[in-house]
Design a protein around this motif. Structure first.
Motif, short mmCIF file in Angstrom:
data_model
loop_
_atom_site.label_atom_id
_atom_site.label_comp_id
_atom_site.label_asym_id
_atom_site.label_seq_id
_atom_site.Cartn_x
_atom_site.Cartn_y
_atom_site.Cartn_z
N THR A 99 -39.00 -82.58 94.97
CA THR A 99 -37.86 -81.85 95.51
C THR A 99 -37.46 -82.44 96.85
O THR A 99 -38.32 -82.82 97.64
CB THR A 99 -38.19 -80.35 95.69
OG1 THR A 99 -37.08 -79.72 96.33
CG2 THR A 99 -39.43 -80.16 96.54
N GLU A 110 -37.37 -74.63 92.43
CA GLU A 110 -37.09 -75.37 93.66
C GLU A 110 -37.21 -76.88 93.48
O GLU A 110 -36.87 -77.63 94.38
CB GLU A 110 -38.04 -74.91 94.77
CG GLU A 110 -37.85 -73.44 95.16
CD GLU A 110 -38.85 -72.99 96.20
OE1 GLU A 110 -40.07 -73.06 95.94
OE2 GLU A 110 -38.42 -72.56 97.29
N TYR A 111 -37.69 -77.30 92.34
CA TYR A 111 -37.89 -78.72 92.08
C TYR A 111 -36.78 -79.27 91.20
O TYR A 111 -36.37 -78.64 90.23
CB TYR A 111 -39.26 -78.96 91.44
CG TYR A 111 -40.39 -78.81 92.43
CD1 TYR A 111 -40.91 -77.55 92.73
CD2 TYR A 111 -40.90 -79.91 93.10
CE1 TYR A 111 -41.92 -77.40 93.66
CE2 TYR A 111 -41.92 -79.78 94.03
CZ TYR A 111 -42.42 -78.52 94.30
OH TYR A 111 -43.42 -78.38 95.24
N ASP A 112 -36.35 -80.47 91.52
CA ASP A 112 -35.23 -81.08 90.81
C ASP A 112 -35.67 -82.11 89.76
O ASP A 112 -34.93 -82.36 88.81
CB ASP A 112 -34.30 -81.78 91.81
CG ASP A 112 -33.71 -80.79 92.80
OD1 ASP A 112 -33.94 -80.94 94.00
OD2 ASP A 112 -33.03 -79.85 92.35
#
Length: 124
Positions: A99, A110-112
């Motif tokens: 992220t 919250e992590y891409d």
């Protein structure tokens, strides 16, 4: 954008150890905070550990504190998860995630970016 590839999973007896690795592509690895998550069959994906961009700040799920250690090597674009004193309940597919957030992230949304996962099986 970053691509993540996990390795190091396998079958281990209870009480044993494994070290997972996550290799990241791209030159901006140090711009990403990193995390490890896991998902057991029939269960939701859960947070395991996270490290800040520098690796100087870390966080762990209560279930793994004192047994697992997350670390990162920004020169080698790799994040590690050292797992000791493994228990059968640690059995799961383990995922590496990245992220661009500046603070530690412990929630999956919250992590891409995500890796494909690596299987860890702990026998009793």
């Amino acid at each position: 954008q970053v691509q993540l590839v996990e390795s190091g999973g396998g079958l281990v007896q209870a009480g044993g150890s494994l070290r997972l690795s996550c290799a990241a592509s791209g030159r901006a690895f140090a711009s990403y905070a990193m995390g490890w998550f896991r998902q057991a069959p029939g269960k939701e994906r859960e947070f395991v550990a996270a490290a800040s961009r520098s690796g100087g700040t870390t966080d762990y799920a209560d279930s793994v504190k004192g047994r697992f250690t997350i670390s990162r090597g920004n020169v080698r674009n790799t994040v590690y998860l050292q797992m000791n004193s493994l228990k059968p309940e640690d059995t799961a597919v383990y995922y590496c995630a990245a992220t661009p957030r500046q603070i530690l992230a412990t929630r999956s949304y919250e992590y891409d970016y995500w890796g494909q996962g690596t299987q860890v099986t702990v026998s009793s």
